[in-house]
Design an enzyme around this catalytic site. Structure first.
Site, PDB file in Angstrom:
ATOM      1  N   CYS A  12       0.858  -1.187   0.000  1.00  0.00           N
ATOM      2  CA  CYS A  12       0.000   0.000   0.000  1.00  0.00           C
ATOM      3  C   CYS A  12       0.892   1.233   0.000  1.00  0.00           C
ATOM      4  CB  CYS A  12      -0.860  -0.008   1.262  1.00  0.00           C
ATOM      5  SG  CYS A  12       0.175   0.028   2.756  1.00  0.00           S
ATOM      6  N   HIS A  41       5.027  -4.957   9.072  1.00  0.00           N
ATOM      7  CA  HIS A  41       4.881  -6.319   9.615  1.00  0.00           C
ATOM      8  C   HIS A  41       5.092  -7.353   8.515  1.00  0.00           C
ATOM      9  CE1 HIS A  41       2.488  -4.882  13.366  1.00  0.00           C
ATOM     10  NE2 HIS A  41       3.774  -4.968  13.601  1.00  0.00           N
ATOM     11  N   CYS A  96       2.405   5.970   8.754  1.00  0.00           N
ATOM     12  CA  CYS A  96       1.474   6.164   7.631  1.00  0.00           C
ATOM     13  C   CYS A  96       0.537   7.332   7.950  1.00  0.00           C
ATOM     14  CB  CYS A  96       0.662   4.900   7.414  1.00  0.00           C
ATOM     15  SG  CYS A  96      -0.621   5.123   6.163  1.00  0.00           S
ATOM     16  N   GLU A 126      -0.008  -0.512  16.236  1.00  0.00           N
ATOM     17  CA  GLU A 126      -0.827   0.665  15.930  1.00  0.00           C
ATOM     18  C   GLU A 126      -1.756   1.013  17.098  1.00  0.00           C
ATOM     19  OE1 GLU A 126      -3.075   0.590  12.190  1.00  0.00           O
ATOM     20  OE2 GLU A 126      -4.591   1.836  13.152  1.00  0.00           O
ATOM     21  N   CYS A 194      -8.446   1.635   6.436  1.00  0.00           N
ATOM     22  CA  CYS A 194      -7.848   2.401   5.338  1.00  0.00           C
ATOM     23  C   CYS A 194      -8.248   1.831   3.980  1.00  0.00           C
ATOM     24  CB  CYS A 194      -6.338   2.422   5.486  1.00  0.00           C
ATOM     25  SG  CYS A 194      -5.570   0.866   5.014  1.00  0.00           S
ATOM     26  N   SER A 222       0.909  -9.795  10.592  1.00  0.00           N
ATOM     27  CA  SER A 222       0.319  -8.735   9.774  1.00  0.00           C
ATOM     28  C   SER A 222      -1.197  -8.804   9.891  1.00  0.00           C
ATOM     29  CB  SER A 222       0.748  -8.909   8.312  1.00  0.00           C
ATOM     30  OG  SER A 222      -0.116  -8.182   7.469  1.00  0.00           O
ATOM     31  N   SER A 223      -1.769  -7.780  10.519  1.00  0.00           N
ATOM     32  CA  SER A 223      -3.212  -7.787  10.786  1.00  0.00           C
ATOM     33  C   SER A 223      -4.006  -7.849   9.483  1.00  0.00           C
ATOM     34  CB  SER A 223      -3.582  -6.533  11.579  1.00  0.00           C
ATOM     35  OG  SER A 223      -4.967  -6.404  11.694  1.00  0.00           O
ATOM     36  N   ASN A 224      -3.650  -7.002   8.506  1.00  0.00           N
ATOM     37  CA  ASN A 224      -4.472  -6.975   7.290  1.00  0.00           C
ATOM     38  C   ASN A 224      -4.340  -8.266   6.495  1.00  0.00           C
ATOM     39  OD1 ASN A 224      -2.978  -6.281   4.503  1.00  0.00           O
ATOM     40  ND2 ASN A 224      -1.782  -5.466   6.212  1.00  0.00           N
TER      41      ASN A 224
HETATM   42  S1  SF4 Z   1      -2.948   2.348   7.321  1.00  0.00           S
HETATM   43 FE1  SF4 Z   1      -1.480   0.617   7.152  1.00  0.00          FE
HETATM   44  S2  SF4 Z   1      -2.338  -0.696   5.561  1.00  0.00           S
HETATM   45 FE2  SF4 Z   1      -3.381   1.274   5.396  1.00  0.00          FE
HETATM   46  S3  SF4 Z   1      -2.247   2.491   3.873  1.00  0.00           S
HETATM   47 FE3  SF4 Z   1      -1.376   2.958   5.874  1.00  0.00          FE
HETATM   48  S4  SF4 Z   1       0.312   1.511   6.183  1.00  0.00           S
HETATM   49 FE4  SF4 Z   1      -0.981   0.714   4.526  1.00  0.00          FE
END
Ligand code: SF4
Length: 311
Positions: A12, A41, A96, A126, A194, A222-224
């Site tokens: 991302c 992660h 981010c 986070e 996000c 990695s959560s996502n």
């Molecule tokens: S919040 Fe995390 S997953 Fe979403 S754009 Fe930012 S770094 Fe990427």
């Protein structure tokens, strides 16, 4: 065998920015360079940087006085920023911007006298960073059961926020439970999940009905990435979350399977391609790229690096 490569997948904008920041900082300051928590992660990425002299620390006290420290994409609490100042560190903030946005919402709600219910996973970097913005005003819930257990008085001035990498569906259930229990609660329009998390989940949801097996490239922490595997499993597909092609096992597949391949927001594309090559060689797989949504998001490098680059 047929492989369907989900788009969007993988890096991302936040991860791209964090990795580019670390590359640039290594060029400018050399090794050893310190990073508070894993830059993203993803194990292969962390191992690559470690081999180049990056030292990942879980406490600012591990960073020598006066050294350079980079904050990871997941963000840090004000306490960490203060500790860096006390140690006279040169801090580069690769948080981010979409995580920073949640931090700023937390500060604003706390300042306005709200108690904040943060929906997120206990212990995630986070979540620790966001809660650190207003520790006296925040409570964490992970699921509906946690909402049921909340003992806040019914008329509490309440707001909610969410971690950026939650399952869209699960977050909705928790938000609805909060709204039922505390109708006065306010929050972001929908949630703080996000764009990258939403789009990768949307792509899996759209393609999974056509496939037998799902491969998610990404690390266990990695959560996502975990959420992508969960979405697939919720449709009764076998889903495997792996860091690299070497982890693939032949007995996961039938020779005529259709396999969806995706990658979490911190997983590098070369490992996706390694999986494709391996399944082509082993099962004669054909490949189709399937775009569910286009992404055109990018974030600038941290201010500290931009300023230094200009000098
Ligand atoms: S919040 Fe995390 S997953 Fe979403 S754009 Fe930012 S770094 Fe990427």
């Amino acid at each position: 065998m047929k492989l369907i490569l989900a788009n969007p997948r993988g890096f991302c904008a936040g991860v791209n920015m964090a990795i580019e920041s670390l590359e640039k900082a290594l060029d400018m300051f050399g090794a050893p360079l310190y990073v508070y928590h894993e830059i993203v992660h993803n194990r292969p990425i962390v191992e690559r940087f470690r081999a180049r002299g990056v030292v990942f620390v879980d406490s600012i006290s591990e960073v020598p006085t006066g050294a350079t420290v980079l904050y990871s994409a997941h963000g840090v609490s004000p306490e960490i920023r203060d500790a860096s100042k006390t140690r006279n560190l040169r801090a580069i903030d690769a948080t981010c911007p979409l995580v920073t946005k949640v931090h700023l919402e937390a500060v604003r709600f706390a300042r306005d006298g709200y108690t904040i219910v943060l929906i997120g996973h206990d212990g995630h970097d986070e979540v620790i960073g966001t809660m650190g913005e207003a520790p006296a005003s925040m409570v964490l819930v992970e699921d509906e059961a946690d909402v049921a257990a909340l003992t806040l008085p019914a008329d509490t001035k309440l707001a909610f926020l969410t971690q950026t990498t939650l399952s869209v569906d699960e977050a909705r259930v928790v938000i609805e439970a909060l709204r039922r229990k505390y109708p006065q609660i306010i929050g972001p329009h929908k949630d703080d999940i996000c764009y990258a998390t939403q789009n990768r989940q949307e792509a899996v949801r759209a393609i999974v009905p056509e496939v037998d097996v799902v491969l998610v490239l990404g690390s266990q922490n990695s959560s996502n990435s975990q959420r992508l595997a969960e979405i697939a499993r919720a449709t009764n597909r076998a889903a495997y979350l792996i860091d690299r092609a070497e982890e693939l096992q032949d007995n996961w597949f039938q020779p005529t399977d259709t396999v969806l391949i995706t990658a979490g927001a911190s997983a590098p594309e070369d490992h996706v391609q390694d999986c494709v090559d391996r399944l082509k060689a082993r099962f004669g797989a054909t490949v189709e790229a399937r775009t569910v949504r286009e992404e055109h998001v990018s974030f600038p490098l941290p201010r500290e690096l931009r300023v230094l680059t200009k000098v």
